[in-house]
Design an enzyme around this catalytic site. Structure first.
Site, PDB file in Angstrom:
ATOM      1  N   ASP A  31      40.652  40.979  42.591  1.00 60.51           N
ATOM      2  CA  ASP A  31      39.226  41.214  42.356  1.00 60.51           C
ATOM      3  C   ASP A  31      38.786  42.485  43.073  1.00 60.51           C
ATOM      4  O   ASP A  31      39.596  43.374  43.381  1.00 60.51           O
ATOM      5  CB  ASP A  31      38.443  39.963  42.817  1.00 60.51           C
TER       6      ASP A  31
ATOM      7  N   TRP B 255      35.817  42.135  33.769  1.00 56.56           N
ATOM      8  CA  TRP B 255      34.871  43.256  33.610  1.00 56.56           C
ATOM      9  C   TRP B 255      33.521  42.808  34.145  1.00 56.56           C
ATOM     10  O   TRP B 255      32.814  42.029  33.521  1.00 56.56           O
ATOM     11  CB  TRP B 255      34.768  43.611  32.123  1.00 56.56           C
ATOM     12  N   ASP B 256      33.181  43.331  35.319  1.00 59.04           N
ATOM     13  CA  ASP B 256      31.990  42.858  36.030  1.00 59.04           C
ATOM     14  C   ASP B 256      30.810  43.798  35.789  1.00 59.04           C
ATOM     15  O   ASP B 256      30.977  44.961  35.366  1.00 59.04           O
ATOM     16  CB  ASP B 256      32.324  42.798  37.529  1.00 59.04           C
ATOM     17  N   MET B 257      29.607  43.339  36.075  1.00 58.63           N
ATOM     18  CA  MET B 257      28.390  44.160  35.922  1.00 58.63           C
ATOM     19  C   MET B 257      27.324  43.489  36.781  1.00 58.63           C
ATOM     20  O   MET B 257      26.860  42.406  36.444  1.00 58.63           O
ATOM     21  CB  MET B 257      28.007  44.158  34.447  1.00 58.63           C
ATOM     22  N   ASN B 258      26.996  44.139  37.897  1.00 64.08           N
ATOM     23  CA  ASN B 258      26.289  43.402  38.941  1.00 64.08           C
ATOM     24  C   ASN B 258      24.858  43.803  39.246  1.00 64.08           C
ATOM     25  O   ASN B 258      24.430  43.648  40.395  1.00 64.08           O
ATOM     26  CB  ASN B 258      27.113  43.473  40.239  1.00 64.08           C
TER      27      ASN B 258
ATOM     28  N   ASP C 180      28.710  32.678  39.616  1.00 66.26           N
ATOM     29  CA  ASP C 180      29.285  32.881  40.948  1.00 66.26           C
ATOM     30  C   ASP C 180      29.185  31.617  41.774  1.00 66.26           C
ATOM     31  O   ASP C 180      29.641  31.579  42.912  1.00 66.26           O
ATOM     32  CB  ASP C 180      28.554  34.014  41.672  1.00 66.26           C
TER      33      ASP C 180
HETATM   34  C1  DGJ Z   1      30.456  39.416  41.180  1.00 67.58           C
HETATM   35  C2  DGJ Z   1      31.394  38.480  40.493  1.00 67.58           C
HETATM   36  O1  DGJ Z   1      30.706  37.526  39.785  1.00 67.58           O
HETATM   37  C3  DGJ Z   1      32.340  37.889  41.520  1.00 67.58           C
HETATM   38  O2  DGJ Z   1      33.174  36.938  40.934  1.00 67.58           O
HETATM   39  C4  DGJ Z   1      33.132  39.001  42.135  1.00 67.58           C
HETATM   40  O3  DGJ Z   1      33.940  39.584  41.159  1.00 67.58           O
HETATM   41  C5  DGJ Z   1      32.203  40.026  42.743  1.00 67.58           C
HETATM   42  N1  DGJ Z   1      31.216  40.467  41.819  1.00 67.58           N
HETATM   43  C6  DGJ Z   1      32.967  41.205  43.251  1.00 67.58           C
HETATM   44  O4  DGJ Z   1      32.153  42.172  43.740  1.00 67.58           O
END
Ligand code: DGJ
Length: 832
Positions: free
Chosen positions: A395, A506-509, A575
């Protein structure tokens, strides 16, 4: 599947009918959506009655004073001609007015689905679906509106989308004058043309993908709402007069309100009653609404959100909406969910992973967060392999100067301090251990403290002259820009190819703010162009690498939608890995999405998100209803915990097809502190049901285990999945069953807890299918007095899985009966 006769369109799926007709003034009237009826019958009884003049109505045409758009059930509505309900389309016409009135011009019907030019949409083979395109025209301005309907027969789903063409006669004249005028702005190219183009432009300010007017029947609207770590909680609202809105403005489909929603008749439950389902194949801002009119017609809409949206259509240009998905079931919420699940597995998810079993993975995130080195990762991977995992996912934190979420995002050069042999070297070591290698990216984002931002400030979404607001210390990359799209495609693809990666997370935060692109003359296009850019990037990377399993993620379930599912067969649901929270999150998702789409992991306890402690068995029992993973520091587990996980993974693999692709139903429970789910095989011979308890009550009464849909006359064996009870859970209560008194926190019991555990109650019974429908009584729960191995030790957050299998005896009987019949037939034939 689609028939047109006498100005009536009949759209038939396996179990539903959808009927619309062309009125005498050529509007499209909605006639019927419900249980299947015979096509060709007289529809007058089904139509909304207009035999009297309604007070306050604006009359459409002086030749008929009962014809009023406001009182009709319509398929599509205009603006400014007497329908005062919410219109799916708000456009500024070339004459500067907002008045438009689309009426029937022509239609065509053909086998198969259509492909949207700019957006992902549902697909099907000619034998699986039929499409109807109805072209409407605005009389005064000759702007065309095409309504697309695709009927997916076997899954009882109808999709709808709309295309607006600024194709007026004036445009055509100017096109003749200037042959350079192009159609479509789909690929971002500004159309070349003459002044006339601008003069005759249409400005779209709101454009839904579908609209539908249903006669009200005490509707209840169900939406799936929440936020970070509490996504898709189910909420219901009784629909009374007024407007009910389900929308997102964050730039993505959002964790606040999932785009999908349901409309059910009051009193519908999981197995009974009328339920309509709606969803959108789109990952950006969405808008869904139900409006109950004063005449008891419920208008349903779903589409792009008009928030900050404005799109100019010059002469010769078109705009296409995302595709909406509709279903109906008279078999309650489970019925509607089954349609949605089948539809997604058959017509949304595509490529090599379609209907393919998903690997059991280990992810290092909740084990280490940013604090890892190669050695720690390999230890985790080795342990994961021993326990039965198939894929290792590295990750966040493997590239650039990314030792926290404050820096490094955007710099996809491996951090050699953590991984001295690079990603390829690391991936090779993972493969040597016997696992597939998976990798995390967050390609749509950048930290200000990154080489990418220092080099290319122009790649980030910021408003010149205004302060930028950050989310998780990061800015959004401007995916409206081709050079940013290229940067992402190149940097991600290079790593995937070099290292032989077979899974990508593939994340997007973050939510978007200060949206602005210097490439756009009209900032009202930003949100939509961003999503078009994202789809193009995903297509370029993964369309050419179909072996890679893509799991989309957005701080968990911030972008759990049908648009992403067209690219990523599974999505990280939340999460929040606390199974008790997950009961609500996964159950909420299950109304609209299949289990094969939900990432679900067993994590350490107490849970990072809630501080709650839960049994390892319950963490598995909940995660098994989805794509299973383990996300905890496996190195720190005791021997008995490792034994239990090994056995869990074996059990999951054995029943993986059932857990990921079985017919999933939510079972009605008698008490609020219970949740029950079931997965059944197509032939009804194998079922797994999960029985979960949230907070325990004192001296709980009997628990009823119901199972839906079994063969009534068959006999089934039901058996509890064996699971462990850790002695630490009982603390000082152990004194009641121990021959000698020991300190629960002393060396002996702490050591014993690591190597020894009790076994939870296993029940095995034979039951007839019909009896399961009404429910069988399980053994007593612990009731405050005594313990033996026939008591179900649930307590707070306890749960069990039950495997229910059709008896061999039934199958043998059936075979014998068939043989007997065949023999008799043969005898008869011989005698003849
Ligand atoms: C948010 C994701 O939902 C998590 O599972 C993890 O990948 C973090 N980002 C990593 O920054």
């Amino acid at each position: 599947m689609i028939q047109y006769k006498d100005r009536i369109f009949w759209l038939q799926t396996q179990n539903t009918s959808y009927v619309l007709c062309v009125t005498k003034f050529n509007h499209l009237e909605h006639v019927y959506y419900g249980p299947k009826i015979l096509e060709g019958q007289n529809i007058e009884a089904l139509r909304f009655k207009n035999s009297a003049i309604t007070g306050s109505c604006v009359n459409y045409d002086s030749s008929d004073d009962t014809y009023c758009l406001d009182t009709l059930c319509l398929e599509w509505s205009g603006t400014g001609r007497g329908d005062y309900r919410h219109s799916p389309l708000e456009i500024k016409m070339p004459d500067g007015s907002f008045v438009h009135d689309f009426i029937y011009k022509k239609h065509k019907i053909f086998r198969g689905s259509t492909k949207s030019d700019t957006l992902p949409n549902a697909y099907g083979m000619p034998e699986e679906c039929t499409t109807l395109i109805i072209t409407l025209e605005d009389e005064s301005n000759q702007i065309e509106l095409e309504l697309y309907y695709t009927v997916f027969h076997d899954t009882d789903v109808i999709t709808r989308r709309a295309v607006l063409n600024n194709d007026s006669t004036v445009c055509k004249l100017s096109q003749n004058e200037d042959s350079l005028v192009h159609r479509m702005c789909q690929n971002g190219d500004a159309p070349v043309g003459s002044v006339n183009q601008n003069q005759n432009k249409v400005v779209i300010r709101r454009f839904s993908s579908m609209m539908l007017d249903l006669p009200a029947r005490n509707f209840v609207m169900t939406t799936f709402d929440g936020g970070w770590i509490k996504e898709t909680h189910r909420h219901t609202k009784e629909v009374t007069y007024g407007m009910y809105v389900n929308s997102s403005t964050t730039g993505s489909s959002s964790n606040r309100h999932n785009p999908g929603f349901l409309l059910s008749e009051k009193g519908a439950d999981q197995e009974h009653g009328f339920v309509y389902g709606f969803n959108l194949i789109y990952s950006g801002n969405h808008y869904g609404s139900v409006e109950l009119s004063n005449l008891d017609i419920a208008r349903v809409e779903i589409g792009i959100n008009s928030h900050c949206f404005e799109w100019e259509l010059k002469c010769g240009e078109s705009f296409e909406t995302p595709e909406a998905v509709m279903t109906f079931s008279n078999k309650g919420f489970n019925g509607a969910s089954h349609h949605m699940h089948d539809f997604i597995n058959e017509h949304i998810v595509r490529g090599n992973w379609k209907k393919k079993e998903r690997p059991v993975l280990t992810n290092d995130w909740e084990a280490y967060f940013f604090d890892f080195n190669e050695n720690k990762l390999l230890q985790l991977a080795k342990q994961a392999k021993k326990l039965g995992a198939e894929l290792f996912v590295l990750d966040d934190g493997w590239f650039g100067n990314r030792n926290s979420d404050k820096s490094g995002l955007g710099d996809y050069q491996v951090n050699k301090k953590k991984l001295p042999d690079g990603i390829k070297g690391f991936a090779d070591k993972i493969r040597k251990i016997g696992l597939e290698a998976g990798l995390w990216f967050e390609p749509e984002m950048v930290n200000k403290d990154s080489d990418l931002y220092r080099r290319h400030k122009d790649y980030a979404v910021e408003l010149p002259g205004k302060k930028s607001t950050l989310g998780r210390n990061q800015l959004v990359l401007n995916l409206c820009k081709p050079e940013v799209q290229d940067y992402i495609v190149d940097s991600v693809s290079k790593i995937l190819d070099e290292a032989g990666i077979t899974y990508v997370k593939w994340d997007m935060n973050r939510h978007m703010s200060e949206i602005f692109s210097d490439t756009l003359a009209n900032q009202g296009e930003f949100f939509h162009r961003y999503i078009i850019g994202l789809y193009s990037v995903l297509n370029r990377i993964f369309g050419t690498r179909p072996n890679i399993l893509l799991e989309s993620c957005s701080s968990g379930g911030n972008r759990f939608d049908l648009g992403m599912l067209c690219f990523s067969p599974q999505i990280w649901s939340s999460d929040d890995t606390d199974p008790i929270e997950r009961l609500q999150i996964q159950e909420g998702l299950s109304y609209l999405y299949p289990l094969s789409a939900m990432g679900a992991h067993v994590s350490g306890t107490p849970h990072q998100q809630t501080l709650r402690r839960t049994p390892l068995s319950t963490r598995f029992n909940v995660s098994a209803f989805g794509c299973l993973g383990y996300e905890l520091d496996l190195r720190k587990l005791s021997k008995v915990q490792k034994d239990e996980i090994k056995e869990q993974i074996e059990y999951y693999k054995k029943h993986r097809q059932l857990f990921q692709y079985g017919i999933f139903s939510r079972v009605e429970t008698l008490k609020n502190n219970k949740v029950q789910w079931q997965c059944m095989s197509e032939d009804k011979s194998n079922i797994i049901t999960g029985f979960f308890q949230t907070l325990a009550g004192a001296a709980e009464g009997y628990d009823l285990l119901r199972v839906y849909g079994l063969k009534e006359s068959s006999f089934y064996t039901i058996e509890t999945k064996p699971q462990s009870l850790y002695i630490e859970r009982f603390g000082d209560l152990l004194k009641h069953i121990m021959p000698v008194e020991l300190n629960p926190d002393g060396f002996i019991l702490r050591t014993a807890n690591k190597v020894y555990c009790l076994k939870d109650c296993v029940e095995k019974q034979e039951v007839q299918g019909a009896a399961f429908e009404s429910g069988i009584l399980l053994n007593n729960q612990y009731m405050g007095t005594g313990y033996n191995n026939q008591i179900r030790m649930l307590g707070d957050f306890g749960s069990s899985l039950y495997l229910i299998q059709e008896n061999q005896r039934n199958q043998e009987n059936k075979k014998n009966q068939e043989n007997k019949k065949n023999q008799e037939n043969k005898k008869n034939q011989d005698n003849q």
